[in-house]
Design an enzyme around this catalytic site. Structure first.
Site, PDB file in Angstrom:
ATOM      1  N   TYR A  60      83.372   7.515  49.774  1.00  0.00           N
ATOM      2  CA  TYR A  60      84.198   6.512  50.436  1.00  0.00           C
ATOM      3  C   TYR A  60      84.906   5.662  49.388  1.00  0.00           C
ATOM      4  O   TYR A  60      84.322   4.743  48.816  1.00  0.00           O
ATOM      5  CB  TYR A  60      83.348   5.610  51.330  1.00  0.00           C
ATOM      6  CG  TYR A  60      82.875   6.229  52.622  1.00  0.00           C
ATOM      7  CD1 TYR A  60      83.307   7.479  53.050  1.00  0.00           C
ATOM      8  CD2 TYR A  60      81.965   5.546  53.440  1.00  0.00           C
ATOM      9  CE1 TYR A  60      82.865   8.035  54.234  1.00  0.00           C
ATOM     10  CE2 TYR A  60      81.523   6.093  54.631  1.00  0.00           C
ATOM     11  CZ  TYR A  60      81.964   7.342  55.017  1.00  0.00           C
ATOM     12  OH  TYR A  60      81.514   7.884  56.202  1.00  0.00           O
ATOM     13  N   GLY A 210      87.437   5.443  68.410  1.00  0.00           N
ATOM     14  CA  GLY A 210      88.546   6.385  68.377  1.00  0.00           C
ATOM     15  C   GLY A 210      88.884   6.772  66.960  1.00  0.00           C
ATOM     16  O   GLY A 210      88.208   6.393  66.002  1.00  0.00           O
TER      17      GLY A 210
END
Length: 280
Positions: A60, A210
């Site tokens: 990340y 989402g």
């Protein structure tokens, strides 16, 4: 009433509404890096608001800005009840996307890299993330999962998980060593969720608000949010936690304001009418 905590692996009590670190360093894998000071502020505020489960990964970030470095800077010395989960397997390609996969003999170095970056002697939870940027299925994971099982036996890892897996891969991993958590895309396999619930295994959907291939259908969410005086993301997170007591939510953000909005879902109570409407 939604139960707010979960016993991870039977020995780590965590709040079901946690925090995902993917967006701390970059908004997207290919996007520009963010100011590390902002990420540090987000992490410290998350813990102030009761987060004790942070989901991260060594991949990340980019360009010398990495989520794990921010976590160590912001939160050490770590609180005794803080659980940090990480993922190994994906390898970043030249574009910054996780397009490659580590071989079995590369996994130890990735785990040791996470230990160093986070400043830990043992990782609470390590997922084997399968399939790089592809969907689950189509490959054996036993050999790679066995490497993590060996590291667990050595004491470098407390609990093991799998990510981006189908039912066959899940079963394959469980035949090798105990699986404590599954991290798949937003509720993409309800049968697998049922298996996790029956076994007391955490199910941790990524992209809980989402993103990826499953953007939220906000039509029903907006209506319930207006009725409750809440925001659409808050209703989405509260509805996710209402699906099953084994579901954990790890919404991520690089903004303190957005963090505070998301964590407000912990105080949102959805009634039977709300849930019936959300589930159609």
């Amino acid at each position: 009433m939604t139960i707010k905590t979960f016993s991870l692996g039977g020995d780590l009590t965590i709040n079901r509404l946690g925090f995902g670190a993917m967006r701390l360093a970059r908004g997207t894998f290919e996007g520009p890096v963010r100011d590390p000071a902002t990420g540090v502020a987000v992490l410290r505020r998350a813990v102030e608001l009761g987060v004790n489960h942070i989901d991260t990964a060594g991949f990340y970030g980019g360009r010398d800005v990495w989520a794990n470095d921010m976590i160590r800077t912001a939160l050490t010395p770590y609180a005794a009840d803080l659980v940090i989960a990480t993922k190994v397997g994906p390898l970043l390609g030249p574009s910054g996307m996780p397009t490659g996969q580590a071989t079995p003999d590369q996994l130890r170095a990735l785990v040791e890299g996470d230990l160093r970056a986070l400043g830990l002697d043992r990782l609470d939870l390590v997922y084997l993330r399968v399939g790089a940027a592809h969907g689950p299925g189509g490959e054996s994971i036993a050999e790679r999962f066995a490497v993590l099982a060996e590291l667990r036996e050595e004491g470098l890892i407390r609990h093991l998980g799998v990510s981006n897996v189908d039912a066959a891969q899940f079963a394959e991993a469980r035949a090798v060593a105990p699986v404590t958590a599954v991290q798949n895309e937003y509720l993409d396999d309800l049968a697998l969720l049922g298996e996790c619930e029956a076994a007391g295994i955490a199910y941790v959907p990524y992209f809980p608000l989402g993103g990826g291939h499953n953007p939220l259908d906000t039509t029903r969410l907006d209506k319930v949010a207006a009725r409750l005086g809440a925001t659409t993301p808050q209703v989405a997170l509260a509805a996710l936690l209402a699906v099953s007591p084994t579901v954990l939510a790890i919404p991520g953000t690089g903004s303190v304001d957005h963090l505070e909005e998301n964590l407000g879902a912990d105080d949102l109570s959805l009634g039977a009418e709300d849930l019936a409407e959300l589930r159609g």
